[in-house]
Design an enzyme around this catalytic site. Sequence first.
Site, PDB file in Angstrom:
ATOM      1  N   CYS A  74     142.753  -1.760   0.878  1.00 52.14           N
ATOM      2  CA  CYS A  74     141.932  -2.003   2.076  1.00 52.14           C
ATOM      3  C   CYS A  74     142.241  -1.044   3.223  1.00 52.14           C
ATOM      4  O   CYS A  74     141.338  -0.691   3.993  1.00 52.14           O
ATOM      5  CB  CYS A  74     142.063  -3.454   2.502  1.00 52.14           C
ATOM      6  SG  CYS A  74     141.314  -4.555   1.261  1.00 52.14           S
ATOM      7  N   LYS A 123     135.542  -9.856   6.388  1.00 54.81           N
ATOM      8  CA  LYS A 123     134.863  -8.807   5.614  1.00 54.81           C
ATOM      9  C   LYS A 123     134.832  -9.167   4.133  1.00 54.81           C
ATOM     10  O   LYS A 123     135.832  -9.641   3.589  1.00 54.81           O
ATOM     11  CB  LYS A 123     135.572  -7.461   5.831  1.00 54.81           C
ATOM     12  CG  LYS A 123     137.030  -7.426   5.383  1.00 54.81           C
ATOM     13  CD  LYS A 123     137.665  -6.091   5.766  1.00 54.81           C
ATOM     14  CE  LYS A 123     139.085  -5.947   5.287  1.00 54.81           C
ATOM     15  NZ  LYS A 123     139.250  -5.840   3.845  1.00 54.81           N
ATOM     16  N   ASP A 177     144.003  -7.395   7.063  1.00 52.19           N
ATOM     17  CA  ASP A 177     144.232  -8.335   5.955  1.00 52.19           C
ATOM     18  C   ASP A 177     145.673  -8.833   5.816  1.00 52.19           C
ATOM     19  O   ASP A 177     146.178  -8.959   4.689  1.00 52.19           O
ATOM     20  CB  ASP A 177     143.763  -7.721   4.629  1.00 52.19           C
ATOM     21  CG  ASP A 177     142.284  -7.375   4.626  1.00 52.19           C
ATOM     22  OD1 ASP A 177     141.604  -7.606   5.637  1.00 52.19           O
ATOM     23  OD2 ASP A 177     141.810  -6.849   3.611  1.00 52.19           O
TER      24      ASP A 177
HETATM   25  N1  TIU Z   1     143.463  -6.261   1.517  1.00 49.68           N
HETATM   26  C1  TIU Z   1     143.559  -5.686   0.328  1.00 49.68           C
HETATM   27  O1  TIU Z   1     144.122  -4.625   0.163  1.00 49.68           O
HETATM   28  N2  TIU Z   1     143.020  -6.388  -0.723  1.00 49.68           N
HETATM   29  C2  TIU Z   1     143.395  -6.236  -2.023  1.00 49.68           C
HETATM   30  O2  TIU Z   1     142.808  -6.785  -2.918  1.00 49.68           O
HETATM   31  N3  TIU Z   1     144.499  -5.483  -2.236  1.00 49.68           N
HETATM   32  C3  TIU Z   1     145.139  -5.271  -3.408  1.00 49.68           C
HETATM   33  O3  TIU Z   1     146.051  -4.454  -3.412  1.00 49.68           O
HETATM   34  N4  TIU Z   1     144.789  -5.942  -4.494  1.00 49.68           N
END
Ligand code: TIU
Length: 221
Positions: free
Chosen positions: A160, A129, A24
């Site tokens: 994540c 995802k 991500d």
């Molecule tokens: N990729 C991921 O961690 N998505 C989130 O929403 N992270 C947050 O810390 N909000």
Amino acid sequence: MPKVDAKPGPFAFDLDSTALLVIDMQRDFLMPGGFGESLGNDVSRLRRTIEPLAALMTAWRARNLPIIHTREGHLPDLSDCPPAKLNRGAPSMRIGDPGAFGRILIRGEYGHDIIDELQPLDGELVIDKPGKGAFYATDLHKTLAGKSSLVVTGVTTEVCVHTTVREANDRGYECLVLADCVGSYFPEFQQAGLEMIAAQGGIFGWVAESPALIAALEEQR
Ligand code: TIU
């Protein structure tokens, strides 16, 4: 077999059965002016991962080892976003709402894509995802057939990255999490998130710094 100086002890892995997961590293989480920053977060806490991750990816690619990138996001009609996820965000800034870089966390939007610095190369797998974990509602486990170890990087450490590491553990993977290549908006979560992985003799895996992994790769030459 390469061996990385890690906590709670050396992490040994077989090059043929290891993949690098980059979780991500999306514009909406990392770019100034993006979704993450608009919620009041300090994106520099995530951006510190970009340089070490770029160096690691270069070393990894030089050995033709597999890199799998993930992106968190949803279909434009939000049919893959459960109401519980949709309704939970800050009321003015929810998934699907217009943001500075397009609709927030919607596939195909500029902000949903990976930052320029870490763009996947042709042939590298990108897994979209809908959840926090990279295994939920994706083909990741099937894609990793024959692999038994994962090097885990990306953002955010306690969301994540952690969810994915926990999912990976329950599916039988050994995980090495790189402290300098994972980031959180919250320093206390970064610290606790990493400690939770290596505690109890490595309850979820191992934690190391990326130069230790790169050094272990160099020794194989
Ligand atoms: N990729 C991921 O961690 N998505 C989130 O929403 N992270 C947050 O810390 N909000």
